[in-house]
Design a protein around this motif. Structure first.
Motif, mmCIF file in Angstrom:
data_model
loop_
_atom_site.group_PDB
_atom_site.id
_atom_site.type_symbol
_atom_site.label_atom_id
_atom_site.label_comp_id
_atom_site.label_asym_id
_atom_site.label_seq_id
_atom_site.Cartn_x
_atom_site.Cartn_y
_atom_site.Cartn_z
ATOM 1 N N PRO A 194 12.852 35.309 42.974
ATOM 2 C CA PRO A 194 14.274 36.509 42.807
ATOM 3 C C PRO A 194 14.013 36.609 41.227
ATOM 4 N N GLU A 195 15.145 37.760 41.132
ATOM 5 C CA GLU A 195 15.692 38.519 39.899
ATOM 6 C C GLU A 195 14.838 37.889 38.457
ATOM 7 N N LYS B 221 15.172 31.930 34.670
ATOM 8 C CA LYS B 221 14.282 31.597 35.542
ATOM 9 C C LYS B 221 12.798 31.164 35.626
ATOM 10 N N GLY C 56 17.852 36.883 34.285
ATOM 11 C CA GLY C 56 17.535 37.802 35.098
ATOM 12 C C GLY C 56 18.245 38.164 35.923
ATOM 13 N N THR C 57 17.510 39.533 36.127
ATOM 14 C CA THR C 57 18.626 39.838 36.874
ATOM 15 C C THR C 57 18.155 40.676 38.186
ATOM 16 N N GLY C 58 16.436 41.117 37.743
ATOM 17 C CA GLY C 58 15.662 41.966 38.741
ATOM 18 C C GLY C 58 14.757 41.865 38.158
#
Length: 310
Positions: A154-155, A203, A223-225
């Motif tokens: 995720p993200e 991540k 990271g945001t996406g």
């Protein structure tokens, strides 16, 4: 009793044997090997193997900056330039710790991620070398530069496992695993080589620390996406990478990081994305492989090089 004219390792072995001459030379040699290897290890120059990737470099946000079908787009060349300078910063950090270090850099991005005319003179470079690319038990540590997280994280920006276009996931003995874990297990299990350093998105750093708690991790971006992040500037990322690589070498010299090992047997599962089922046929040609469904297969074996190899 201390024997001054013996090496540190041999003297430690002699002391463990109580100085007794009754023990065989074979037994004494075995104990000397246990004590002496890591001490001799610290006296010779460090030998570091560096694997690079493009997606984890600072300011790299989209697959349009990394995929081969985007070339010769200027954004790809810019990303490669940023990565190359991060690799150079890593080499600088290693040489800060040991000016005589032997550094081999593997360009690990599928279509190539390094601009060769900009590389550091203090390292050697590999590309197109058969798996495991020249890595062997003579190396003191494995480093990663520009690493991304595993598929499905995720993200995590640009997360994937070996192919961002075709693979849904890989599993090792039933648990999801990324490129970092695959290489770390191979290096530790087969060659007794620890992983000491990783730079990449936050991540990827978390993924590495979950497997190797004492690793030195440098997050180049948050990271945001899937194609989003907040990044350090390239210059700041290089400063942190250089300092981190130096610190990692110091930990290696102190034997502060253990190799990541996994006992056999091994199960290496791959699942392809919808629309790429045909690629499974190539995987199924490997000995020890069994089909699970139209997109999934598992390979079983007792040698990590056979299981993790191409």
């Amino acid at each position: 009793m201390r024997v001054s004219n013996l090496s540190d390792g041999a003297a430690a072995a002699f002391e463990e044997c109580g100085g007794a001459t009754a023990r065989s030379r074979v037994e004494l040699g075995a104990v000397a090997k246990k004590h002496g290897n890591h001490r001799n290890h610290r006296r010779r120059p460090l030998k570091i193997f560096v694997i690079t990737d493009l997606e984890g470099a600072a300011m790299v946000f989209t697959f349009g900056q990394t995929r081969d079908n985007a070339r010769p787009h200027p954004a790809v060349e810019e990303a490669m330039r940023i990565l190359t300078r991060e690799v150079n910063a890593c080499v600088d950090g290693i040489l800060d710790a040991d000016p005589k270090a032997d550094v081999l850099v593997l360009d690990g991005h599928g279509s190539g991620g390094i601009l060769y005319e900009l590389v550091h003179d203090g390292a050697r470079y590999a590309r197109g070398v058969p798996h495991p690319w020249g890595l062997d038990e003579t190396y003191d540590a494995l480093f990663f530069v520009g690493q991304h997280a595993m598929a499905g994280t995720p993200e995590a920006p640009l997360a994937h496992t070996f192919s961002s276009k075709t693979i849904e996931y890989h599993k090792l003995n039933g648990s999801p695993v990324g490129e970092f874990g695959t290489h770390a297990y191979m290096a530790g299990t087969r060659f007794d080589v620890p992983v000491a350093f990783l730079s990449g998105d936050d991540k990827a750093v978390l993924e590495a620390r979950a497997l190797v708690p004492n690793i030195v991790g440098v997050a180049t971006k948050q990271g945001t996406g899937p194609e989003g992040a907040v990044s350090l500037s390239p210059a700041e990322a290089r400063r942190r990478i250089r300092a981190g690589a130096k610190e990692a070498c110091q930990r290696v010299s102190k034997r502060a990081i253990d190799p990541l090992r996994l006992e056999p047997p091994y199960e290496w599962e791959v699942r392809y994305l919808e629309g790429h089922e045909a690629r499974l046929e190539g995987f199924l040609r490997r000995p020890g492989t069994q089909r699970i469904d139209s997109r999934t297969a598992v390979l079983r074996g007792a040698d990590v090089l056979d299981v993790f190899g191409p």
